[in-house]
Design a protein around this motif. Structure first.
Motif, PDB file in Angstrom:
ATOM      1  N   THR A   1      10.566   3.143   4.368  1.00  0.00           N
ATOM      2  CA  THR A   1      11.267   3.697   3.199  1.00  0.00           C
ATOM      3  C   THR A   1      12.684   3.145   3.040  1.00  0.00           C
ATOM      4  O   THR A   1      13.192   3.090   1.933  1.00  0.00           O
ATOM      5  CB  THR A   1      11.314   5.240   3.256  1.00  0.00           C
TER       6      THR A   1
ATOM      7  N   VAL B   1       0.846  -1.186   0.000  1.00  0.00           N
ATOM      8  CA  VAL B   1       0.000   0.000   0.000  1.00  0.00           C
ATOM      9  C   VAL B   1       0.883   1.238   0.000  1.00  0.00           C
ATOM     10  O   VAL B   1       2.056   1.175   0.384  1.00  0.00           O
ATOM     11  CB  VAL B   1      -0.945   0.024   1.221  1.00  0.00           C
ATOM     12  N   PRO B   2       0.349   2.377  -0.419  1.00  0.00           N
ATOM     13  CA  PRO B   2       1.137   3.616  -0.344  1.00  0.00           C
ATOM     14  C   PRO B   2       1.547   3.910   1.100  1.00  0.00           C
ATOM     15  O   PRO B   2       0.861   3.519   2.051  1.00  0.00           O
ATOM     16  CB  PRO B   2       0.165   4.683  -0.867  1.00  0.00           C
ATOM     17  N   LEU B   3       2.650   4.601   1.242  1.00  0.00           N
ATOM     18  CA  LEU B   3       3.215   4.896   2.558  1.00  0.00           C
ATOM     19  C   LEU B   3       2.196   5.524   3.513  1.00  0.00           C
ATOM     20  O   LEU B   3       2.090   5.076   4.659  1.00  0.00           O
ATOM     21  CB  LEU B   3       4.456   5.782   2.425  1.00  0.00           C
TER      22      LEU B   3
ATOM     23  N   VAL C   1      -0.986   5.188   3.734  1.00  0.00           N
ATOM     24  CA  VAL C   1      -1.962   4.175   4.170  1.00  0.00           C
ATOM     25  C   VAL C   1      -1.300   3.216   5.153  1.00  0.00           C
ATOM     26  O   VAL C   1      -1.885   2.854   6.182  1.00  0.00           O
ATOM     27  CB  VAL C   1      -2.543   3.425   2.952  1.00  0.00           C
TER      28      VAL C   1
END
Length: 174
Positions: free
Chosen positions: A125, A72-74, A76
């Motif tokens: 990240t 999922v995107p960061l 979220v």
């Protein structure tokens, strides 16, 4: 190896892990709803409202993780992880209310949650999914240790009848 079977018939069926998580999430959400309803008939600051919020948040976070998957995107990922950690913090708040201890300082609690989000974001990240899981497990472990310590330390000063339940909570969370 293969499981040893006796008798005839089809091999045992195994439950899909996603199904187990959905059942767990439903259990958390419904139990949270039940505690909310019970808490409405209890005195204020009885501890049930924070516990009910924590249970519902945990259940919703599990549903989000299953529904959205792990890629999922960061933002979220950070939201669902922070929701789980915040849910655990509501358990500590509920315990403190239940035994009549002073409420947690909201600024300190929010600062701890913000620190978790920063560390979680850095872990995701730099290391990816492994960092996310490690950070979430470490954060939840610390919150559960806090809950265990709070329960054990409260046991000494709480009503005698609460001694065994508080010891059980400390043991389960520890």
């Amino acid at each position: 190896g293969r499981p040893v079977r006796s008798g005839r018939g089809p091999p045992p069926r195994r439950m899909d892990p996603n199904t187990v998580i959905v059942v767990l999430a439903a259990h958390l959400i419904f139990t949270g709803g039940l505690l909310h309803l019970i808490g409405r008939r209890m005195p204020p600051r009885c501890g049930l409202h924070p516990w009910s919020i924590g249970l519902v948040l945990f259940g919703c976070a599990y549903i989000a993780r299953i529904t959205l998957g792990f890629a999922v995107p960061l933002p979220v990922a950070l939201l669902t992880d922070a929701t789980m950690l915040g849910a655990g913090m509501f358990f500590v708040v509920g315990l403190r209310e239940f035994v009549g201890r002073q409420a947690l300082d909201l600024r300190v609690t929010l600062s701890a949650l913000a620190l978790f989000v920063v560390v979680d974001g850095l872990a995701i990240t730099t290391v990816g999914a492994v960092g996310r899981h490690a950070t979430l497990n470490l954060g939840l472990g610390l919150v559960y240790a806090w809950l265990a310590w709070s329960s054990a330390s409260t046991r000494r000063t709480a009503d005698r009848l609460l001694g065994t339940p508080l010891l059980m909570l400390a043991t389960m969370m520890g």
